[in-house]
Each structure stands twice: as C-alpha cells, then as structure tokens.
Design an enzyme around this catalytic site. Structure first.
Site, PDB file in Angstrom:
ATOM      1  N   CYS A   8      39.247 -43.316 -11.746  1.00  0.00           N
ATOM      2  CA  CYS A   8      38.235 -42.642 -10.942  1.00  0.00           C
ATOM      3  C   CYS A   8      37.271 -43.634 -10.315  1.00  0.00           C
ATOM      4  O   CYS A   8      36.064 -43.618 -10.585  1.00  0.00           O
ATOM      5  CB  CYS A   8      37.501 -41.625 -11.795  1.00  0.00           C
ATOM      6  SG  CYS A   8      38.653 -40.482 -12.560  1.00  0.00           S
ATOM      7  N   TYR A  67      45.919 -62.443 -17.906  1.00  0.00           N
ATOM      8  CA  TYR A  67      44.634 -61.822 -17.555  1.00  0.00           C
ATOM      9  C   TYR A  67      44.788 -60.401 -17.029  1.00  0.00           C
ATOM     10  O   TYR A  67      44.038 -59.964 -16.163  1.00  0.00           O
ATOM     11  CB  TYR A  67      43.866 -62.696 -16.544  1.00  0.00           C
ATOM     12  CG  TYR A  67      43.628 -64.083 -17.064  1.00  0.00           C
ATOM     13  CD1 TYR A  67      42.733 -64.296 -18.118  1.00  0.00           C
ATOM     14  CD2 TYR A  67      44.317 -65.173 -16.560  1.00  0.00           C
ATOM     15  CE1 TYR A  67      42.534 -65.569 -18.623  1.00  0.00           C
ATOM     16  CE2 TYR A  67      44.122 -66.442 -17.061  1.00  0.00           C
ATOM     17  CZ  TYR A  67      43.223 -66.630 -18.102  1.00  0.00           C
ATOM     18  OH  TYR A  67      43.028 -67.886 -18.600  1.00  0.00           O
TER      19      TYR A  67
HETATM   20  C1  LIG Z   1      40.226 -69.853 -19.391  1.00  0.00           C
HETATM   21  C2  LIG Z   1      40.271 -71.214 -19.926  1.00  0.00           C
HETATM   22  C3  LIG Z   1      41.459 -71.941 -19.886  1.00  0.00           C
HETATM   23  C4  LIG Z   1      42.712 -71.442 -19.234  1.00  0.00           C
HETATM   24  O1  LIG Z   1      42.561 -71.220 -17.872  1.00  0.00           O
HETATM   25  P1  LIG Z   1      43.848 -70.861 -16.992  1.00  0.00           P
HETATM   26  O2  LIG Z   1      43.291 -70.620 -15.642  1.00  0.00           O
HETATM   27  O3  LIG Z   1      44.458 -69.654 -17.586  1.00  0.00           O
HETATM   28  O4  LIG Z   1      44.755 -72.032 -17.069  1.00  0.00           O
HETATM   29  C5  LIG Z   1      41.461 -73.188 -20.460  1.00  0.00           C
HETATM   30  N1  LIG Z   1      40.355 -73.690 -21.058  1.00  0.00           N
HETATM   31  C6  LIG Z   1      39.195 -73.025 -21.090  1.00  0.00           C
HETATM   32  C7  LIG Z   1      38.035 -73.627 -21.746  1.00  0.00           C
HETATM   33  C8  LIG Z   1      39.117 -71.759 -20.539  1.00  0.00           C
HETATM   34  O5  LIG Z   1      37.960 -71.104 -20.566  1.00  0.00           O
END
Ligand SMILES: *Cc1c(COP(=O)(O)O)cnc(C)c1O
Length: 444
Positions: A371, A401
């Site tokens: 919605c 994600y």
């Molecule tokens: C989110 C994150 C990752 C991974 O990021 P990607 O874009 O999925 O490769 C690695 N290290 C830290 C500290 C993060 O916050």
C-alpha cells in the site's frame, strides 16, 4: 494490441549475462538455474520465492580466493545470511564480516570459527558486544570514541581483544548517496581530516586490553571503478605511516572493506575483481615501500558481489492494468521483500518465465502488492504484451540486500529461500507464515 505469435528468440540471442552462469534456456520460454526449471520452483514452493544458485555462490567465493590468494576475504553477511550460506562461505575458505549479535550468533551456531569473524557497526549494542566477547569474535571494528572504553571494560581481567579502527578516508564513491560511506558528513567511521581517527588510535594503544591490529575502511557500495580503492588505500597507508611515526607501532593489517559493484541489467558496469586485486596489491607494495613500511596483510569484504548475482526472485502476477500510457503489472511481492528500488532507485531486468510469449514486447512497470505508490519493483521494462495474471516473472541479481532487508509491511510474510544445485532444489529458509506473525503479538 497485436495478437501475432512471436517466435521465441533463437537460442543465444537473449542476453543472459546478468544471470547465474548455470542458467540455460528451456522449452516454452522457460529457464533453468542450477539444473532446475524456475517455473517448477514457483510451482513447488509457491511465490514469491527466492532462488539461490549454490554453485554460483561457491564459484564467486573461489574467484575472490584466486584473485586475493594472500589476502583475507571476508564475506559481508548483511548482504544475505543463512546457515547454508555460512557453510558455503566457510567451505570456500572465506572469513565473515558481521554487524550484529544476530548475524554473529547465527554464524557461530552454524559452525563458523569465531576467530575468523569481524564485527563492525556504527552503534553496537551492549548485547552485540557481550555476544562478541562471549563467542570470541576475531576482531571488533571500532567506529566511535565511546566504544573504546566500553569494549575495554567488557573484557575479562586476563582477556585481550583484537580491534581495528574504522577510518573515513575522504573518498566519494558508490552508486547512490545512501550507500556512500567514504566521506565526512555520514555516520560511519572516524575522520582522518579532523583527526578523530588518529585520536582514537592513540586511546586504543593506551588500553592494555585492546590489541590494535590495523585500520579498516569501507568507502561505499556498488562501486564499479578500481580507482577510488587505490586512492583510499594510499590514504590508509599514509595514516599507518603516521601512526608508526607517532607511536612506534607498525600495524599488521589493512581492511579495505567491500562495495564491489555488480551488473543488475545487461550492459551495466561491474567491478573487475581480478583487476582490483592486482592493482591493490601493486599499489600497496609501492605505497608501503615509499613509506618504508612492511606490507600489511590486506583484507577485503565483498557482500553483494558474492551473493547478488546468485539469487533470482520469482513472483506471480496478480493483476495487469492499463493506466494512461502505462501498463502496470502487479506481482505478489514487492517492497517488503525488496526495498532497494524504493530506497536507492535500483533498476532490474525482470523476465517472463514458464511459457512462451505470444505477443510483441511492450514497456511495462512492475509494481508490488503493498500500500505505497512507491512500491515499484521495475519501471520501464520490456515484458511480453500478453502478460496476464497467473504468469510468473523472474528477477535476476536478487541475492543481495533484498531478503536481508525484508520487512513485515502489510503482514504478507517474508518469502522462502530455495537452493538450486546440480538439478536439485531444497528449502533453506521457509516462508514466514501468518502464524509466525501472530505468535509475536502477545498483548491483549
Ligand atoms: C556493507 C559492508 C560491506 C559489504 O558491502 P558490499 O557492497 O555488499 O560489498 C563490507 N564491509 C562493511 C564494513 C560494510 O558495511
């Protein structure tokens, strides 16, 4: 509207470059992934459903291991985590990067060695830290000054904890404002520019229970160029040299984080992992030699690039509607299982599966069932003109994600995860049922 029967494209004419490597065209417009027909997965497990190609995840882990043989490769669990994922990552020789007690406890319960886990996060709860100490997490990445005393106090009288410092190297990179984390003015890390990183280092070195093993940075996500990493690396080595000069301490580790970009649609740019590895290695050698420092052990933390392209989301079409000039195709999932389009304007290339199209493609907007007018999964995409309720559409590059950011909005329940591998399909995470939702609601 045309009703002419359009012959299916000849094998090889369809661009499957963003799909898992195991993807193959099947009769009647179908696709198989990991040797399993996607339409069959939708039939057997219901929709929406997330399909994860185990072979693709493993192959991507191996690509990293081969590209970074001397470095530590830590899978960033927040992209997607389940017990099977923990096992695959472990069997392929990667470490793990977690950001909560939840991810940490799941990984350790699934048998992952805690000493190969790094815990980061800009606001760690008392429970996060308690869990990290109790389970013996390898390293904790310190992200704010107040954490230093908190962590030191949580360590037992004879204990010692390895820590790193999250540094903001002042690099702007990444696919969207909300995923740029390398500059001042966002919530992560300690700035080199204003000296707070240096100040934190001095305070940590003064804490006998903390062992500073190195520096950490993560400059953003969905980065497709090598260059920002090289600039960040030079600044990190510069800071390590200044720490050596100021404190006489040579730090043995340098963690360059993740953020490696992938293609979501054919033709999108992606980061070349092998080129990244080669150029980081040579830049590290050059910078360290210029600073008269031994080369620290490098770590990288890919999340999206390991699991994103291994996932395919399957939805069933519930309604088709022409409004003005737009063909709206509404499916049985949406922003509750994939908030990325609403959050970051992420773009996808969905495809009809399970039957051959009988009409020419036309432009459609795939929307969810929630919605919110912003519940759009994919705007301006090409779908066969005869799409109708009951059809199944598949969205490739759905492994990262999406489910890990899934919400309980509208109480539809989160979709299951099905692994496909060598012709077999098995349930990894079951569908969240209404009973699950009801059970938490214990008030009168
Ligand atoms: C989110 C994150 C990752 C991974 O990021 P990607 O874009 O999925 O490769 C690695 N290290 C830290 C500290 C993060 O916050």
């Amino acid at each position: 509207m045309t009703t002419a029967v359009i012959p299916a494209p000849e094998s090889g004419t369809e661009d499957l470059s963003v799909w898992p490597a195991s993807t193959a065209r099947h009769v009647h417009g179908g696709l198989t992934v990991g040797g399993v027909e996607l339409a069959e997965v939708a039939e057997r497990f219901g929709t929406p459903v997330y399909v994860l190609d185990e072979g693709e995840v493993r192959e991507r882990c191996r690509t990293y291991r081969d590209a970074f043989p001397e470095a530590e490769v830590l899978y960033a669990a927040k992209a997607f985590l389940s017990r099977a994922m923990v096992r695959w990552v472990q069997e392929e020789g990667l470490g793990l990067d977690v950001c909560s007690a939840g991810e940490l406890e799941l990984a350790v319960a699934a048998g992952f060695p805690p000493e190969r886990i790094v815990l980061h996060g800009n606001a760690k709860s008392p429970y996060d830290l308690e869990s990290a100490m109790r389970l013996g997490v390898g390293r904790i990445v310190i992200d704010s000054p107040s954490e230093i005393a908190r962590i030191a106090a949580a360590i037992g009288p004879d204990g010692r904890q390895k820590v790193m410092v999250r540094v903001v190297p002042g690099i702007s990179a990444g696919g969207h404002d909300k995923i740029r984390t390398g500059t001042d003015g966002q919530k992560f890390g300690l700035s080199v520019t204003d000296g707070s990183a240096q100040h934190a280092v001095a305070r940590i070195l003064a804490q006998p229970r903390l062992e500073l093993t190195g520096l950490h940075c993560h400059i953003g996500s969905q980065i497709t160029e090598v260059k920002p990493y090289l600039t960040a690396l030079r600044r990190m080595v510069g800071l390590m040299a200044r720490i050596r000069d100021a404190h006489g301490r040579v730090l043995p580790e340098l963690d360059m984080g993740g953020g490696h970009g992938i293609a979501y649609r054919p033709g999108d740019a992606a980061l070349d992992v092998t080129a990244l590895a080669r150029r980081l290695r040579s830049e590290l050698a050059v910078s360290c030699s210029a600073a008269g420092m031994p080369v620290p052990r490098l770590a990288v933390e890919p999340g999206r690039a390991v699991v994103g392209p291994a996932g395919v989301a399957l939805y069933r079409i519930l309604a088709v509607k022409h409004t003005g000039d737009t063909l709206f195709v509404a499916v049985d999932g949406g922003m509750s299982d994939n908030p990325r389009p609403a959050l970051y304007g992420a773009r996808y290339a969905p495809r009809l599966i399970g039957r051959a199209p009988a009409a020419a493609p036309r432009t459609a907007t795939v929307v969810g069932r929630h919605c919110e007018a912003g519940d759009v999964l994919a705007a301006g995409v090409e779908l066969p003109g005869d799409v109708r309720p009951g059809d199944v559409i598949a969205v490739p590059v759905s492994g990262a994600y999406q489910l890990s950011m899934a919400s309980g909005y509208n109480m539809v329940g989160r979709p299951p995860v099905v692994a496909v591998h060598e012709g077999g399909a098995r349930l990894l995470v079951r569908r969240e049922t209404l009973e699950d939702l009801r059970r938490r609601d214990i008030g009168a």
